[in-house]
Scaffold this motif. Sequence first.
Motif, PDB file in Angstrom:
ATOM      1  N   ILE A  90       3.854   8.627   1.469  1.00 33.05           N
ATOM      2  CA  ILE A  90       3.310   7.298   1.765  1.00 33.05           C
ATOM      3  C   ILE A  90       2.017   7.091   0.986  1.00 33.05           C
ATOM      4  O   ILE A  90       1.724   6.016   0.526  1.00 33.05           O
ATOM      5  CB  ILE A  90       3.120   7.076   3.288  1.00 33.05           C
ATOM      6  N   LYS A 106       2.643   0.642  13.824  1.00 29.75           N
ATOM      7  CA  LYS A 106       1.255   0.228  13.567  1.00 29.75           C
ATOM      8  C   LYS A 106       1.213  -1.257  13.205  1.00 29.75           C
ATOM      9  O   LYS A 106       2.087  -1.744  12.486  1.00 29.75           O
ATOM     10  CB  LYS A 106       0.658   1.094  12.449  1.00 29.75           C
ATOM     11  N   GLU A 144      -1.099  -2.473  11.444  1.00 30.58           N
ATOM     12  CA  GLU A 144      -1.669  -2.348  10.083  1.00 30.58           C
ATOM     13  C   GLU A 144      -2.951  -3.156   9.884  1.00 30.58           C
ATOM     14  O   GLU A 144      -3.956  -2.621   9.462  1.00 30.58           O
ATOM     15  CB  GLU A 144      -0.645  -2.673   8.971  1.00 30.58           C
ATOM     16  N   GLN A 203      10.016   9.933  12.278  1.00 32.04           N
ATOM     17  CA  GLN A 203       9.498   8.848  11.442  1.00 32.04           C
ATOM     18  C   GLN A 203      10.328   8.715  10.175  1.00 32.04           C
ATOM     19  O   GLN A 203      10.882   9.675   9.668  1.00 32.04           O
ATOM     20  CB  GLN A 203       8.030   9.099  11.079  1.00 32.04           C
ATOM     21  N   SER A 204      10.381   7.475   9.661  1.00 34.13           N
ATOM     22  CA  SER A 204      11.106   7.233   8.407  1.00 34.13           C
ATOM     23  C   SER A 204      10.636   5.929   7.796  1.00 34.13           C
ATOM     24  O   SER A 204       9.957   5.132   8.449  1.00 34.13           O
ATOM     25  CB  SER A 204      12.618   7.137   8.675  1.00 34.13           C
ATOM     26  N   TYR A 244       0.817  -1.226   0.000  1.00 38.71           N
ATOM     27  CA  TYR A 244       0.000   0.000   0.000  1.00 38.71           C
ATOM     28  C   TYR A 244       0.844   1.266   0.000  1.00 38.71           C
ATOM     29  O   TYR A 244       0.361   2.351  -0.264  1.00 38.71           O
ATOM     30  CB  TYR A 244      -0.923   0.013   1.240  1.00 38.71           C
ATOM     31  N   CYS A 245       2.132   1.157   0.345  1.00 35.79           N
ATOM     32  CA  CYS A 245       2.909   2.356   0.703  1.00 35.79           C
ATOM     33  C   CYS A 245       3.750   2.896  -0.449  1.00 35.79           C
ATOM     34  O   CYS A 245       4.505   2.156  -1.079  1.00 35.79           O
ATOM     35  CB  CYS A 245       3.805   2.049   1.903  1.00 35.79           C
ATOM     36  N   ILE A 252      -5.340   4.905   1.516  1.00 42.43           N
ATOM     37  CA  ILE A 252      -5.373   5.845   0.389  1.00 42.43           C
ATOM     38  C   ILE A 252      -4.479   5.269  -0.705  1.00 42.43           C
ATOM     39  O   ILE A 252      -3.290   5.053  -0.487  1.00 42.43           O
ATOM     40  CB  ILE A 252      -4.854   7.249   0.813  1.00 42.43           C
ATOM     41  N   PRO A 293      -7.613   5.858   7.125  1.00 41.08           N
ATOM     42  CA  PRO A 293      -8.140   5.176   5.938  1.00 41.08           C
ATOM     43  C   PRO A 293      -7.018   4.791   4.975  1.00 41.08           C
ATOM     44  O   PRO A 293      -5.995   5.488   4.900  1.00 41.08           O
ATOM     45  CB  PRO A 293      -9.034   6.247   5.297  1.00 41.08           C
ATOM     46  N   ILE A 340      -4.957   0.233   9.326  1.00 38.99           N
ATOM     47  CA  ILE A 340      -5.425   0.926   8.129  1.00 38.99           C
ATOM     48  C   ILE A 340      -6.829   0.399   7.843  1.00 38.99           C
ATOM     49  O   ILE A 340      -7.057  -0.819   7.885  1.00 38.99           O
ATOM     50  CB  ILE A 340      -4.492   0.662   6.925  1.00 38.99           C
TER      51      ILE A 340
HETATM   52  N1  SAH Z   1       8.503   2.538   8.405  1.00 43.25           N
HETATM   53  C1  SAH Z   1       7.695   2.901   9.551  1.00 43.25           C
HETATM   54  C2  SAH Z   1       6.754   4.059   9.245  1.00 43.25           C
HETATM   55  C3  SAH Z   1       5.770   3.745   8.156  1.00 43.25           C
HETATM   56  S1  SAH Z   1       4.856   5.107   7.481  1.00 43.25           S
HETATM   57  C4  SAH Z   1       6.969   1.683  10.042  1.00 43.25           C
HETATM   58  O1  SAH Z   1       6.987   0.656   9.377  1.00 43.25           O
HETATM   59  O2  SAH Z   1       6.389   1.728  11.126  1.00 43.25           O
HETATM   60  C5  SAH Z   1       3.605   5.294   8.705  1.00 43.25           C
HETATM   61  C6  SAH Z   1       2.273   4.660   8.407  1.00 43.25           C
HETATM   62  O3  SAH Z   1       1.721   5.119   7.193  1.00 43.25           O
HETATM   63  C7  SAH Z   1       2.261   3.162   8.229  1.00 43.25           C
HETATM   64  O4  SAH Z   1       2.335   2.495   9.450  1.00 43.25           O
HETATM   65  C8  SAH Z   1       0.942   2.925   7.503  1.00 43.25           C
HETATM   66  O5  SAH Z   1      -0.092   2.607   8.414  1.00 43.25           O
HETATM   67  C9  SAH Z   1       0.633   4.276   6.880  1.00 43.25           C
HETATM   68  N2  SAH Z   1       0.478   4.176   5.405  1.00 43.25           N
HETATM   69  C10 SAH Z   1       1.425   3.863   4.510  1.00 43.25           C
HETATM   70  N3  SAH Z   1       0.898   3.842   3.264  1.00 43.25           N
HETATM   71  C11 SAH Z   1      -0.418   4.141   3.389  1.00 43.25           C
HETATM   72  C12 SAH Z   1      -1.496   4.286   2.458  1.00 43.25           C
HETATM   73  N4  SAH Z   1      -1.313   4.106   1.160  1.00 43.25           N
HETATM   74  N5  SAH Z   1      -2.708   4.601   2.952  1.00 43.25           N
HETATM   75  C13 SAH Z   1      -2.890   4.805   4.271  1.00 43.25           C
HETATM   76  N6  SAH Z   1      -1.912   4.671   5.195  1.00 43.25           N
HETATM   77  C14 SAH Z   1      -0.683   4.358   4.760  1.00 43.25           C
END
Ligand code: SAH
Length: 356
Positions: free
Chosen positions: A310, A164, A166, A111-112, A73-74, A236, A234, A204
């Motif tokens: 993200i 998270k 997730e 955060q990263s 999703y990311c 996205i 949500p 999510i």
């Molecule tokens: N690398 C870190 C931070 C991730 S980014 C980690 O793994 O914990 C932070 C959050 O963004 C993620 O935990 C995820 O829940 C959210 N995220 C990433 N892509 C997304 C998307 N397309 N839609 C909604 N949330 C998203």
Amino acid sequence: MNTSDIVAALTRIYEEETPSQEDLISLLSVSDDAGLRLIFETADRVRRRHVGNTVPVRGIIEFSNYCRNACRYCGLNRDNRALRRYRLDRELILDAVDAVEGEGVNTIVLQSGEDGALDPSWLARLIGEIKAQADAAVTLSVGEWPGEYYRLWREAGADRFLLKHETANPSLYEELHEGAAFGERTAHLRLLKALGYQVGAGNIVGLPGQTAKDLAADILFMKELSVDMAGIGPFIPHPHTALAGVPEGSLVMTLKVVALTRIVLKDVHLPATTALGSIHPLGREMALSAGANVIMVDITPAPYAALYEIYPGRRGAGEEIFRRLAAIRQIIHSCGRTIASGRGDAIRLCKKHPED
Ligand code: SAH
């Protein structure tokens, strides 16, 4: 469900030590206006009673968008070659911390992506410098690392860790995260707790194939883990991911998950997430009125914030920090709330009432 069934189910999930998955599934399926109002107003009352009216503001610095993972999703996934990658150096990060001094931002979230080049000692030094420079708590949100890194960062002064979960459906989790297992994610969360971090999880909402049963499982998982914080947003779709064509998660379903999480977990910090503000102009205001009590402001310097993609259309990412802060204040005040003066620690650690 008619009104009296909804009231009875809300009472049960509030009172029972282990709420039933069936009650949560039924409440998640409520869709008429009167029923939704009942759920949101109940969550709002529980929020007021257990965490009070003040809103802790967390300043988030996205210090690297490099990532070794391929979460489906990311937008930061390692296969997205269209994304310009960056890492912030220590000066830029400390400048961002400095910029919000005296602005009511009492937590700095680092955060990263899971940056394969992350030097754990570099991060430990940075944590120490932030703690020396600002009277703020430090939250890490950097993904999964060996236990000795978590220990090092904790010793350097990190207070909290956000990881998270997730989704609490193990097979969906494994479909979305190539080569990863839900059991590993939970093992990391438990280890972080054991090391004395205040721990945040979260899910999510609207992932492809996700059901109401899965969302109920998310809430029960967070209750069982007794998390200090839960980030609920949500889904996205991002154009440069495997899930590009999947519809975004629903605003109302996300608000219901936030509300029910508040009613079940009670004294937990629930952010009105940026993702909610990105799918609806008033998404964060609605969340603050349906159980959420915390808000994050992105304090990543302007040219880089937009690259921490993200998902597309992140609200505020193109603006200067002072404008993002003003927008956050406006949201808080429009909901009749005020900015918290304290650090917004885990409520279980607050000896006094959080209002004090
Ligand atoms: N690398 C870190 C931070 C991730 S980014 C980690 O793994 O914990 C932070 C959050 O963004 C993620 O935990 C995820 O829940 C959210 N995220 C990433 N892509 C997304 C998307 N397309 N839609 C909604 N949330 C998203």
